[in-house]
Write a protein that holds these residues in place. Structure first.
Motif, PDB file in Angstrom:
ATOM      1  N   PHE A 346      38.703  42.687 -22.495  1.00 18.52           N
ATOM      2  CA  PHE A 346      38.779  43.978 -23.171  1.00 18.52           C
ATOM      3  C   PHE A 346      37.874  44.380 -24.257  1.00 18.52           C
ATOM      4  O   PHE A 346      37.225  45.224 -24.309  1.00 18.52           O
ATOM      5  N   ALA A 347      37.677  43.203 -25.259  1.00 13.55           N
ATOM      6  CA  ALA A 347      36.735  43.344 -26.559  1.00 13.55           C
ATOM      7  C   ALA A 347      35.132  43.602 -25.786  1.00 13.55           C
ATOM      8  O   ALA A 347      34.645  44.127 -26.327  1.00 13.55           O
ATOM      9  N   GLY A 348      34.830  42.485 -24.958  1.00 15.02           N
ATOM     10  CA  GLY A 348      33.458  42.409 -24.586  1.00 15.02           C
ATOM     11  C   GLY A 348      33.260  43.884 -23.784  1.00 15.02           C
ATOM     12  O   GLY A 348      31.931  44.288 -24.207  1.00 15.02           O
ATOM     13  N   TRP A 349      34.054  44.426 -23.108  1.00 14.29           N
ATOM     14  CA  TRP A 349      33.833  45.694 -22.131  1.00 14.29           C
ATOM     15  C   TRP A 349      33.695  46.791 -23.369  1.00 14.29           C
ATOM     16  O   TRP A 349      32.699  47.440 -23.357  1.00 14.29           O
ATOM     17  N   LEU A 350      34.587  47.305 -24.205  1.00 16.29           N
ATOM     18  CA  LEU A 350      34.887  48.166 -25.178  1.00 16.29           C
ATOM     19  C   LEU A 350      33.478  47.949 -26.197  1.00 16.29           C
ATOM     20  O   LEU A 350      32.983  48.994 -26.406  1.00 16.29           O
ATOM     21  N   VAL A 351      33.440  46.823 -26.888  1.00 13.97           N
ATOM     22  CA  VAL A 351      32.527  46.788 -27.991  1.00 13.97           C
ATOM     23  C   VAL A 351      30.984  47.000 -27.410  1.00 13.97           C
ATOM     24  O   VAL A 351      29.937  47.525 -28.034  1.00 13.97           O
ATOM     25  N   GLY A 352      30.929  46.361 -26.055  1.00  8.23           N
ATOM     26  CA  GLY A 352      29.423  46.750 -25.400  1.00  8.23           C
ATOM     27  C   GLY A 352      29.363  47.932 -25.054  1.00  8.23           C
ATOM     28  O   GLY A 352      28.246  48.521 -25.384  1.00  8.23           O
ATOM     29  N   LEU A 353      30.286  48.739 -24.586  1.00  8.06           N
ATOM     30  CA  LEU A 353      30.070  50.210 -24.107  1.00  8.06           C
ATOM     31  C   LEU A 353      29.979  50.965 -25.466  1.00  8.06           C
ATOM     32  O   LEU A 353      29.085  52.030 -25.507  1.00  8.06           O
ATOM     33  N   LEU A 354      30.676  50.827 -26.582  1.00 12.11           N
ATOM     34  CA  LEU A 354      30.402  51.701 -27.722  1.00 12.11           C
ATOM     35  C   LEU A 354      29.247  51.368 -28.483  1.00 12.11           C
ATOM     36  O   LEU A 354      28.439  52.327 -29.120  1.00 12.11           O
ATOM     37  N   SER A 355      28.883  50.155 -28.470  1.00  8.23           N
ATOM     38  CA  SER A 355      27.454  49.567 -28.967  1.00  8.23           C
ATOM     39  C   SER A 355      26.227  50.386 -28.278  1.00  8.23           C
ATOM     40  O   SER A 355      25.304  50.829 -28.970  1.00  8.23           O
ATOM     41  N   GLU A 356      26.140  50.146 -26.868  1.00  9.44           N
ATOM     42  CA  GLU A 356      25.359  51.006 -26.270  1.00  9.44           C
ATOM     43  C   GLU A 356      25.436  52.579 -26.274  1.00  9.44           C
ATOM     44  O   GLU A 356      24.120  53.029 -26.323  1.00  9.44           O
ATOM     45  N   THR A 357      26.417  53.139 -26.620  1.00  9.70           N
ATOM     46  CA  THR A 357      26.490  54.596 -26.532  1.00  9.70           C
ATOM     47  C   THR A 357      26.282  55.237 -27.908  1.00  9.70           C
ATOM     48  O   THR A 357      25.582  56.272 -28.268  1.00  9.70           O
ATOM     49  N   TYR A 358      26.904  54.505 -28.948  1.00 15.42           N
ATOM     50  CA  TYR A 358      26.631  54.812 -30.345  1.00 15.42           C
ATOM     51  C   TYR A 358      25.970  53.935 -31.325  1.00 15.42           C
ATOM     52  O   TYR A 358      25.886  54.197 -32.489  1.00 15.42           O
ATOM     53  N   GLY A 359      25.383  52.785 -30.823  1.00 15.34           N
ATOM     54  CA  GLY A 359      24.720  51.988 -31.859  1.00 15.34           C
ATOM     55  C   GLY A 359      25.792  50.602 -31.998  1.00 15.34           C
ATOM     56  O   GLY A 359      26.837  50.708 -32.004  1.00 15.34           O
ATOM     57  N   ILE A 360      25.012  49.445 -32.318  1.00 10.62           N
ATOM     58  CA  ILE A 360      25.746  48.292 -32.555  1.00 10.62           C
ATOM     59  C   ILE A 360      26.724  48.346 -33.624  1.00 10.62           C
ATOM     60  O   ILE A 360      27.615  47.688 -33.721  1.00 10.62           O
ATOM     61  N   GLY A 361      26.071  49.020 -34.943  1.00  9.26           N
ATOM     62  CA  GLY A 361      26.913  48.958 -35.810  1.00  9.26           C
ATOM     63  C   GLY A 361      28.382  49.665 -35.605  1.00  9.26           C
ATOM     64  O   GLY A 361      29.239  49.063 -36.069  1.00  9.26           O
ATOM     65  N   PHE A 362      28.374  50.643 -34.966  1.00  4.22           N
ATOM     66  CA  PHE A 362      29.619  51.611 -34.587  1.00  4.22           C
ATOM     67  C   PHE A 362      30.249  50.299 -33.912  1.00  4.22           C
ATOM     68  O   PHE A 362      31.736  50.313 -33.955  1.00  4.22           O
TER      69      PHE A 362
END
Length: 390
Positions: A346-362
């Motif tokens: 779950f963490a890999g999917w969510l953090v990867g998706l949000l990082s791709e969409t809004y940036g790695i900081g987000f």
């Protein structure tokens, strides 16, 4: 068991735990390199982490049953074989799909080996199981500390991460050779039927612990895998990518140092504070240290060491509380590792998706949300033991 057999079991236990700790703590560092080598996007890195965790999850679901049915030696051999194939295949993968496939095989191997090794301890060291669990976790922590430093030294000499995986595969091959000469009996697992398992799944207090562990693992996996990428993306006093990669590896290693120290003294902390109080206090400490460390990322990056110490006692404490809620402790451990696999995926999917969409900081800031959730859950966890028939 003869002395020769005992030494072989020691070797398998400690070497495997060292390697598992090392692989767990270097995924993020290696994926940061793979990010540049074969052109992975941040969402694809998230998919890779989830794929790894799915492999771990599948192995956790199956290994306990087949260990009782086929024996420890059989499942350890299967797990080590998967690890060897996955490591060699990953080291030779130059396309995203090949890397993805072999990465899942590594997850399968690690899941099988971890569950098998945990079963070795109560099988052969019934009277000293507590001590052996502590020593095994210490070796896991040593692997977490040493391997990022080895990778950093390799990178400083322009040695590819692929060589690192091949080197681990060679050690796994040695484990296979030792296994081939070892005689192990089948474990005497407790009989478990479908009705018992359903009862576990419908026990609200027990499931609360499982959900707590899911979000704990989500936070741990997200930090270890995405921190090196997050740190490399920052503009830190005109530091080069190589310098930031080196610093990221040292931070991961320092995180693991206090993480391991915390595991060593966790038993004394539990005795002093009580398990529920330990869970609440250190969950709160995890949130505070994470927020402070995130705010000080430019000034003093090694503040994340404190986050490692705060996180260290949570998994074993919650696991201890959960296993005492039922006499089906083996099945409870299986559920704990299933939660670990789900949380990591779950963490890999969510953090990867949000990082791709809004940036790695987000995306990296999602860790704060994970910690907030398990802090809230810790207030509702109860220590009161219950039987499997309550």
């Amino acid at each position: 068991m003869t002395n020769a057999q005992k030494w072989k079991v020691f070797f398998l236990l400690f070497t495997t735990m060292f390697l598992l700790g090392g692989i767990q703590n270097t995924k993020g560092i290696i994926l940061e390199q793979v990010h540049h080598d074969i052109g992975l996007t941040l969402s694809q890195i998230g998919t890779l982490i989830s794929t790894f965790q799915y492999g771990f999850l599948i192995a956790s679901l199956l290994t306990g049953y087949f260990t009782d049915k086929k024996g420890l030696r059989f499942m350890m051999f299967i797990g080590a074989s998967c690890m060897a194939v996955g490591l060699v295949g990953t080291s030779m993968a130059f396309t995203i799909m090949l890397f993805l496939g072999f990465y899942m095989v590594i997850g399968l191997g690690i899941g099988s080996m971890l569950v098998s090794i945990i079963t070795v301890i109560p099988t052969f060291y019934k009277q000293r199981a507590g001590m052996m669990f502590n020593v095994a976790n210490a070796m896991f922590g040593v692997g977490m500390i040493v391997t990022p430093l080895i990778l950093n030294m390799m990178f400083s000499h322009n040695i590819s991460w692929r060589i690192f995986y091949i080197g681990i595969a060679v050690i796994v091959a040695l484990i296979l050779l030792v296994l081939a000469t070892l005689k192990l009996e089948k474990s005497g697992g407790m009989e478990m039927n479908v009705k018992d398992f359903i009862h576990l799944l419908t026990n609200a207090r027990l499931m609360l612990v499982i959900v707590y562990l899911l979000f704990y693992v989500a936070a741990e996996v997200a930090f270890l895998n995405f921190f090196p990428i997050f740190y490399s993306s920052l503009d830190i006093a005109n530091a080069t990518v190589a310098e930031k990669t080196a610093t990221g590896a040292y931070v991961i290693a320092s995180f693991a140092v206090l993480f391991t120290i915390g595991r060593f003294i966790g038993g004394f902390i539990n005795i002093r504070l009580g398990e529920r109080n330990t869970l609440i206090l250190f969950s709160a400490l995890s949130l505070v240290t994470l927020i402070i460390s995130r705010m000080m990322v430019y000034e003093w990056i090694y503040a994340f060491m404190a986050f490692g110490f705060a996180m260290s006692v949570l998994f074993p404490t919650a696991s201890a509380i959960g296993t005492r809620m039922t006499d089906k402790s083996g099945s409870m451990m299986g559920l704990i590792y299933v939660a670990s696999g789900l949380g990591g995926a779950f963490a890999g999917w969510l953090v990867g998706l949000l990082s791709e969409t809004y940036g790695i900081g987000f995306g990296f800031n999602t860790l704060i949300g994970f910690v907030c959730v398990f802090l809230i859950l810790s207030w509702f966890v109860r220590e009161t033991p219950i039987t499997s028939r309550e």
